[in-house]
Write a protein that holds these residues in place. Structure first.
Motif, PDB file in Angstrom:
ATOM      1  N   VAL A 210       0.819  -1.273  -0.175  1.00 60.61           N
ATOM      2  CA  VAL A 210       0.167   0.338  -0.075  1.00 60.61           C
ATOM      3  C   VAL A 210       0.872   1.533  -0.077  1.00 60.61           C
ATOM      4  CG1 VAL A 210      -1.700   1.495   1.262  1.00 60.61           C
ATOM      5  CG2 VAL A 210      -1.924  -1.597   1.102  1.00 60.61           C
ATOM      6  N   THR A 211       0.388   2.376  -0.951  1.00 60.44           N
ATOM      7  CA  THR A 211       0.501   3.110  -0.974  1.00 60.44           C
ATOM      8  C   THR A 211       0.187   4.597  -0.297  1.00 60.44           C
ATOM      9  OG1 THR A 211       2.538   2.978  -2.944  1.00 60.44           O
ATOM     10  CG2 THR A 211       2.213   4.916  -2.517  1.00 60.44           C
ATOM     11  N   VAL A 212       0.246   5.493   0.240  1.00 65.87           N
ATOM     12  CA  VAL A 212      -0.515   6.823   0.485  1.00 65.87           C
ATOM     13  C   VAL A 212      -0.005   7.556   0.224  1.00 65.87           C
ATOM     14  CG1 VAL A 212      -1.904   8.210   2.811  1.00 65.87           C
ATOM     15  CG2 VAL A 212      -1.213   5.632   3.117  1.00 65.87           C
ATOM     16  N   PHE A 213      -0.737   8.374  -0.354  1.00 69.57           N
ATOM     17  CA  PHE A 213      -1.035   9.348  -1.330  1.00 69.57           C
ATOM     18  C   PHE A 213      -1.736  10.936  -0.303  1.00 69.57           C
ATOM     19  CE2 PHE A 213      -0.758   7.086  -4.437  1.00 69.57           C
ATOM     20  CZ  PHE A 213       0.301   6.860  -5.392  1.00 69.57           C
ATOM     21  N   LYS A 220       2.840  11.639   7.175  1.00 70.03           N
ATOM     22  CA  LYS A 220       3.647  10.599   6.681  1.00 70.03           C
ATOM     23  C   LYS A 220       3.890   9.833   7.548  1.00 70.03           C
ATOM     24  CE  LYS A 220       8.411   8.961   4.680  1.00 70.03           C
ATOM     25  NZ  LYS A 220      10.388   9.539   4.021  1.00 70.03           N
ATOM     26  N   GLU A 221       5.167   9.700   9.133  1.00 69.08           N
ATOM     27  CA  GLU A 221       4.689   8.747  10.006  1.00 69.08           C
ATOM     28  C   GLU A 221       3.297   8.090  10.681  1.00 69.08           C
ATOM     29  OE1 GLU A 221       6.519   8.969  14.986  1.00 69.08           O
ATOM     30  OE2 GLU A 221       6.639  10.903  13.161  1.00 69.08           O
ATOM     31  N   GLU A 222       2.501   8.944  10.447  1.00 69.17           N
ATOM     32  CA  GLU A 222       1.626   8.213  10.833  1.00 69.17           C
ATOM     33  C   GLU A 222       0.636   6.914  10.307  1.00 69.17           C
ATOM     34  OE1 GLU A 222      -2.853   8.448  12.464  1.00 69.17           O
ATOM     35  OE2 GLU A 222      -0.942   8.628  13.423  1.00 69.17           O
ATOM     36  N   SER A 223       1.232   7.790   8.859  1.00 72.42           N
ATOM     37  CA  SER A 223       1.145   6.420   7.464  1.00 72.42           C
ATOM     38  C   SER A 223       1.811   5.352   7.850  1.00 72.42           C
ATOM     39  CB  SER A 223       1.036   6.700   5.746  1.00 72.42           C
ATOM     40  OG  SER A 223       0.430   7.998   5.863  1.00 72.42           O
ATOM     41  N   LEU A 224       3.317   5.355   7.570  1.00 74.96           N
ATOM     42  CA  LEU A 224       4.012   4.740   7.705  1.00 74.96           C
ATOM     43  C   LEU A 224       3.864   3.842   9.246  1.00 74.96           C
ATOM     44  CD1 LEU A 224       6.831   6.116   5.456  1.00 74.96           C
ATOM     45  CD2 LEU A 224       4.457   4.028   4.862  1.00 74.96           C
ATOM     46  N   GLU A 225       4.470   4.453   9.572  1.00 76.78           N
ATOM     47  CA  GLU A 225       3.824   3.564  11.114  1.00 76.78           C
ATOM     48  C   GLU A 225       3.121   2.684  12.260  1.00 76.78           C
ATOM     49  OE1 GLU A 225       7.417   3.420  12.191  1.00 76.78           O
ATOM     50  OE2 GLU A 225       8.325   4.632  10.617  1.00 76.78           O
ATOM     51  N   ARG A 226       2.497   3.404  12.057  1.00 73.59           N
ATOM     52  CA  ARG A 226       1.034   3.136  12.739  1.00 73.59           C
ATOM     53  C   ARG A 226       0.386   2.475  12.021  1.00 73.59           C
ATOM     54  NH1 ARG A 226      -3.593   4.916  15.312  1.00 73.59           N
ATOM     55  NH2 ARG A 226      -3.929   6.556  14.264  1.00 73.59           N
ATOM     56  N   LEU A 227      -0.349   3.207  10.914  1.00 75.79           N
ATOM     57  CA  LEU A 227      -1.289   2.482   9.697  1.00 75.79           C
ATOM     58  C   LEU A 227      -0.396   1.706   8.904  1.00 75.79           C
ATOM     59  CD1 LEU A 227      -3.619   5.472   8.785  1.00 75.79           C
ATOM     60  CD2 LEU A 227      -3.868   3.690  10.115  1.00 75.79           C
ATOM     61  N   LYS A 228       1.058   0.996   9.085  1.00 75.21           N
ATOM     62  CA  LYS A 228       1.238   0.309   8.791  1.00 75.21           C
ATOM     63  C   LYS A 228       1.697  -0.622   6.851  1.00 75.21           C
ATOM     64  CE  LYS A 228       3.101  -0.942  12.594  1.00 75.21           C
ATOM     65  NZ  LYS A 228       4.102  -0.995  13.360  1.00 75.21           N
ATOM     66  N   ALA A 229       1.613   1.161   6.415  1.00 78.59           N
ATOM     67  CA  ALA A 229       1.372   1.516   5.255  1.00 78.59           C
ATOM     68  C   ALA A 229       2.532   1.040   4.634  1.00 78.59           C
ATOM     69  CB  ALA A 229       0.711   2.981   4.595  1.00 78.59           C
ATOM     70  N   ASP A 230       3.072   0.962   3.192  1.00 80.84           N
ATOM     71  CA  ASP A 230       4.026   0.241   2.880  1.00 80.84           C
ATOM     72  C   ASP A 230       5.407   1.498   2.387  1.00 80.84           C
ATOM     73  OD1 ASP A 230       4.368  -2.325   2.832  1.00 80.84           O
ATOM     74  OD2 ASP A 230       2.954  -2.376   2.118  1.00 80.84           O
ATOM     75  N   HIS A 231       4.484   3.159   1.862  1.00 81.86           N
ATOM     76  CA  HIS A 231       5.165   3.451   0.808  1.00 81.86           C
ATOM     77  C   HIS A 231       3.834   4.767   1.516  1.00 81.86           C
ATOM     78  CE1 HIS A 231       7.257   0.520  -0.905  1.00 81.86           C
ATOM     79  NE2 HIS A 231       6.206   0.347  -1.582  1.00 81.86           N
ATOM     80  N   PHE A 232       4.619   6.373   0.986  1.00 80.12           N
ATOM     81  CA  PHE A 232       4.541   7.394   1.490  1.00 80.12           C
ATOM     82  C   PHE A 232       4.620   8.504   0.124  1.00 80.12           C
ATOM     83  CE2 PHE A 232       3.957  11.905   2.794  1.00 80.12           C
ATOM     84  CZ  PHE A 232       2.777  11.646   3.322  1.00 80.12           C
ATOM     85  N   ILE A 233       3.564   8.795  -0.207  1.00 82.79           N
ATOM     86  CA  ILE A 233       4.059   9.833  -1.799  1.00 82.79           C
ATOM     87  C   ILE A 233       3.514  11.678  -1.404  1.00 82.79           C
ATOM     88  CG2 ILE A 233       3.837  10.617  -3.690  1.00 82.79           C
ATOM     89  CD1 ILE A 233       5.869   8.092  -3.054  1.00 82.79           C
ATOM     90  N   VAL A 234       4.048  12.649  -1.452  1.00 83.00           N
ATOM     91  CA  VAL A 234       3.480  14.044  -1.393  1.00 83.00           C
ATOM     92  C   VAL A 234       2.653  13.867  -2.452  1.00 83.00           C
ATOM     93  CG1 VAL A 234       3.961  16.363  -0.866  1.00 83.00           C
ATOM     94  CG2 VAL A 234       4.751  14.452   0.844  1.00 83.00           C
ATOM     95  N   SER A 235       1.800  14.073  -3.194  1.00 82.12           N
ATOM     96  CA  SER A 235       1.143  14.654  -3.689  1.00 82.12           C
ATOM     97  C   SER A 235       1.383  15.521  -5.036  1.00 82.12           C
ATOM     98  CB  SER A 235       0.158  13.858  -4.274  1.00 82.12           C
ATOM     99  OG  SER A 235      -0.565  14.984  -3.415  1.00 82.12           O
ATOM    100  N   LYS A 236       1.760  16.254  -3.716  1.00 89.11           N
ATOM    101  CA  LYS A 236       2.099  17.550  -5.074  1.00 89.11           C
ATOM    102  C   LYS A 236       3.852  17.302  -5.151  1.00 89.11           C
ATOM    103  CE  LYS A 236      -0.978  20.868  -2.966  1.00 89.11           C
ATOM    104  NZ  LYS A 236      -1.717  21.992  -1.665  1.00 89.11           N
ATOM    105  N   ASP A 237       4.328  16.796  -5.101  1.00 82.61           N
ATOM    106  CA  ASP A 237       5.952  16.111  -5.343  1.00 82.61           C
ATOM    107  C   ASP A 237       6.195  16.127  -6.184  1.00 82.61           C
ATOM    108  OD1 ASP A 237       8.607  15.519  -5.413  1.00 82.61           O
ATOM    109  OD2 ASP A 237       8.837  16.621  -2.596  1.00 82.61           O
ATOM    110  N   GLU A 238       6.845  16.836  -7.679  1.00 82.03           N
ATOM    111  CA  GLU A 238       6.444  15.871  -9.044  1.00 82.03           C
ATOM    112  C   GLU A 238       7.830  14.710  -8.864  1.00 82.03           C
ATOM    113  OE1 GLU A 238       6.997  18.474 -12.306  1.00 82.03           O
ATOM    114  OE2 GLU A 238       4.747  20.070 -11.443  1.00 82.03           O
ATOM    115  N   GLU A 239       8.377  15.055  -8.262  1.00 87.10           N
ATOM    116  CA  GLU A 239       9.860  13.554  -8.589  1.00 87.10           C
ATOM    117  C   GLU A 239       9.017  12.465  -7.172  1.00 87.10           C
ATOM    118  OE1 GLU A 239      14.208  13.691  -7.216  1.00 87.10           O
ATOM    119  OE2 GLU A 239      13.644  15.218  -6.965  1.00 87.10           O
ATOM    120  N   GLN A 240       8.718  13.162  -6.564  1.00 91.58           N
ATOM    121  CA  GLN A 240       8.090  11.441  -5.739  1.00 91.58           C
ATOM    122  C   GLN A 240       6.770  11.330  -6.676  1.00 91.58           C
ATOM    123  OE1 GLN A 240       7.198  12.087  -1.195  1.00 91.58           O
ATOM    124  NE2 GLN A 240       8.066  13.792  -1.385  1.00 91.58           N
ATOM    125  N   MET A 241       6.175  11.978  -7.483  1.00 89.48           N
ATOM    126  CA  MET A 241       4.957  11.230  -8.274  1.00 89.48           C
ATOM    127  C   MET A 241       5.571  10.445  -8.883  1.00 89.48           C
ATOM    128  SD  MET A 241       2.082  11.669  -6.898  1.00 89.48           S
ATOM    129  CE  MET A 241       1.035  10.916  -8.091  1.00 89.48           C
TER     130      MET A 241
END
Length: 360
Positions: A210-213, A220-241
């Motif tokens: 799972v990737t959270v956008f 980011k920390e909430e997504s990866l550490e507590r919800l155990k998502a595998d990846h986190f992407i800032v959707s406004k960051d073109e390089e990350q997208m």
């Protein structure tokens, strides 16, 4: 002369209602029907606060008739059953979600898709088959046909489980229907609010990567550490997208604010599916070639039917899935609505109805 909510039925009820577009909720005495032969009556213990409740009390969709008592994430304990009820007994823990009625005979009802029945009766603010209006779960008790009553799993908490009756089925149903429930799939979740955080939990339970956008890095920390998502992407960051372009089998988009979807279509593999469960109030812009070139699909999904909602509750109980909630007394409900408007909750308010709603 119109019959008042207090006198249209024989059984007195008590709750909180909005009376105009200010959305301010205050005590209301109304009534519910007598227990019919196929009806189940239950004492409401907890009721979740959904963002659609906020839209409804302020008539932001233009369909509200006042007074309106919101609430379609109800859990409680059975107090009375009709003479022909087969599935429940007094003392059972039960739930009611967004629906309390449908025609039971159309093509959609025949395949357990009551949520698409053109004559569906929603839990509050709708006209029932007897011509009276439905009142929701910000109240002391509920009565409904047993077909629309859900059996509550023993090991599923009542308070943090209540929002699953909306947020849970709204995210579970598209994962199942669009074939995004297979282990090893790479899935995205856009937005990490009331729907999004449950979508992450559901997708992980199905065995997805799972990737959270999100628009900001703050989750980011909430997504990866507590919800155990595998990846986190800032959707406004073109390089990350760009780093996830063409990698995902499917995306569940939970965002209700107007936002561009082209970047998320780019993140899909060939034949990938972008499913909308949030409801922006403006039309989305989609370039035809962004779909044609990769045979991609943009779809939408509502809640689920009663059979699938029961399936979802059992799945949640098996995998330990609940919503992250803040439990509040009912006299806090107006403050909760103000905070909900500011997204100041992680991630769902739940009203402790039984311990805080007292008739005046």
């Amino acid at each position: 002369m119109a019959t008042s909510p207090e006198s249209e039925h024989p059984v007195k009820a008590y709750g909180y209602a909005a009376r105009d577009t200010s959305g301010k909720l205050s005590p209301l005495t109304f009534s519910r029907r007598a227990t019919g032969e196929k009806d189940v009556r239950f004492k409401i213990l907890y009721c979740g606060i959904c963002h659609s409740d906020l839209h409804s009390i302020k008539n932001e969709w233009g369909i509200t008739t006042y007074p309106v008592t919101p609430g379609h994430e109800l859990v409680g304990v059975v107090t009375e059953i009709g003479s022909k009820v087969e599935k429940f007994k007094i003392g059972d823990k039960v739930g009611v979600g967004c629906l309390v009625g449908s025609c039971r005979s159309c093509e959609n009802c025949a395949i357990d898709f009551e949520q698409y029945c053109p004559k569906q009766v929603q839990t509050y603010g709708f006209t029932n088959f007897d011509g009276t209006k439905t009142f929701g779960g910000y109240s002391d008790h509920m009565v409904a046909d047993e077909h629309f009553i859900l059996r509550w799993p023993e090991n599923l908490p009542l308070d943090s489980g209540a929002p699953l009756l909306c947020a849970g089925i709204t995210t579970y149903s598209p994962l199942k229907y669009f074939g995004l429930d297979k282990p090893g799939m790479k899935l995205g979740v856009v937005g990490l609010g009331g729907l999004g955080h449950v979508a992450v939990k559901m997708a992980k339970a199905f065995g997805a990567e799972v990737t959270v956008f999100s628009t900001t890095a703050g989750k980011k920390e909430e997504s990866l550490e507590r919800l155990k998502a595998d990846h986190f992407i800032v959707s406004k960051d073109e390089e990350q997208m760009q780093s996830v372009a063409g990698t995902l089998d499917g995306i569940i988009d939970t965002v209700s604010a107007t936002h561009p979807i082209a970047p998320f279509l780019s993140a899909l593999k060939q034949q990938g599916k972008l499913v909308l469960v949030g409801a922006p109030d403006k039309p989305l812009e989609v370039a035809a070639f962004s779909l044609i070139v990769g045979r991609k699909v943009v779809g939408g999904s509502n809640i689920g039917g009663i059979k699938e909602t029961q399936e979802m509750l059992d799945f949640a109980a098996k995998h330990g899935i609940t919503a992250d909630v803040e439990v509040v007394p009912i006299d806090y409900v107006n403050t909760a609505m103000e905070r909900l408007l500011k997204s100041d909750v992680r991630y769902r308010f739940v009203i402790d109805v039984a311990n805080s709603l007292k008739p005046t």
